[in-house]
Design an enzyme around this catalytic site. Sequence first.
Site, short mmCIF file in Angstrom:
data_model
loop_
_atom_site.label_atom_id
_atom_site.label_comp_id
_atom_site.label_asym_id
_atom_site.label_seq_id
_atom_site.Cartn_x
_atom_site.Cartn_y
_atom_site.Cartn_z
N THR A 144 -1.62 4.31 3.26
CA THR A 144 -2.41 4.97 2.20
C THR A 144 -2.58 6.48 2.46
O THR A 144 -2.20 7.28 1.60
CB THR A 144 -3.77 4.27 2.01
OG1 THR A 144 -3.55 2.87 1.90
CG2 THR A 144 -4.50 4.79 0.79
N SER B 236 0.82 -1.22 0.00
CA SER B 236 0.00 0.00 0.00
C SER B 236 0.86 1.27 0.00
O SER B 236 0.39 2.32 -0.44
CB SER B 236 -0.93 0.01 1.21
OG SER B 236 -1.91 -0.98 1.06
MG MG Z 1 -4.45 1.50 3.35
ZN ZN Z 2 -2.41 -5.22 2.73
#
Ligand code: MG
Ligand code: ZN
Length: 373
Positions: A143, A90
């Site tokens: 993220t 991510s």
């Molecule tokens: Mg994430």
């Molecule tokens: Zn993951």
Amino acid sequence: MPIHINKSVLIATIVSLIFSTFAQAQTASKDISINQKSRPKNIILLIGDGMGLAQMYAALTATQDNLRMTNCPNIALVKTFSDSDYITDSAAAGTAIATGNKTTNGMIGMLPDKTPVTSILKYAENHGLATGLVTTCDITHATPAAFIANVENRKMAQEIALQFLYTDIDVFIGGGYDNFTKRADSLNLIDSLLVRNYQIATTISEMNAINRGKLAALLYPKHPSKMSEGRGDMLPVSTAKALELLSKNENGFFLMVEGSQIDWGGHDNDLDYILNETIDFDKACGIALDFAEKNGETLIIITADHETGGLSLPGGELKSGKPEGKFSTGDHSAIPVPLYAKGPGGDQFDGLIDNTDIFKIMYRLFGFEVIKE
Ligand code: MG
Ligand code: ZN
């Protein structure tokens, strides 16, 4: 005293005027494919972490074909590989989407050689737009971090928390209060946020009482709970609050909303976990789509950073709303992920694209041509 005109300054000014006019003309001709009407004023980017096509279709099945995200006219598929790996994590995927650059798995907002790169959120901020992040994980997690921080390893959560203060982000909502207060450097970042005119909320009702200005809502000490353990409507309510606050900026806004835990359901090979989290994420998509429908100048982009679990659906039934899932890995997979778009500029998303194209298209649609910072 006589006015002293410095000749060389005068010439430099004229030259720079001519040059900037020329540069603007160049920019305008490059951009001819996007007319003014199809430019969004606002972009809402919604990322379902680990949400591949199977996760989406399982949720569509469980809701008996009642998934808001699927009601978008523009659809693309997104390649997710990172600079270092066929299968991204991510951090690298977030960096690709946020900055337009592929990097090494684990790195946030940096090229593989550790050169920091600027995110779409920071470009938006530098161009006078309001900016926001909403997540169902610790706000320093990979993220959201990719939009705010530049660090060589995603595990540097306390450094990522500190880097929120290097920005002027207007609204951020998620978990991770402890990374702002229980710190190895013994700084209290909540105090620092207060000094910078942030209003702090640690509960949803405190958050809902705030109707203007900057907001840091850190609703959990660490990660927010799972849907199945009582998170309730935190994500859709937070999305609505972020939109209420950000839309007061006349220049427009950029907002990233993440359904973080779809990924964790994938890692656990737990279909119910995936379904609960994907349906919750879809409610946030619905809030964003309703806002965009009324607003008329907002582009909605719904996608994923990668697929998790190698989920397939070897059986199921739409009528009873029962998907049957089978997992092929406890990690991420390489399969391309879907992207749905709706609103001005949505037709720029088409075909099989790369995750770095998401940044590039947003950047072009916003009309950001001068690189500041
Ligand atoms: Mg994430
Ligand atoms: Zn993951």
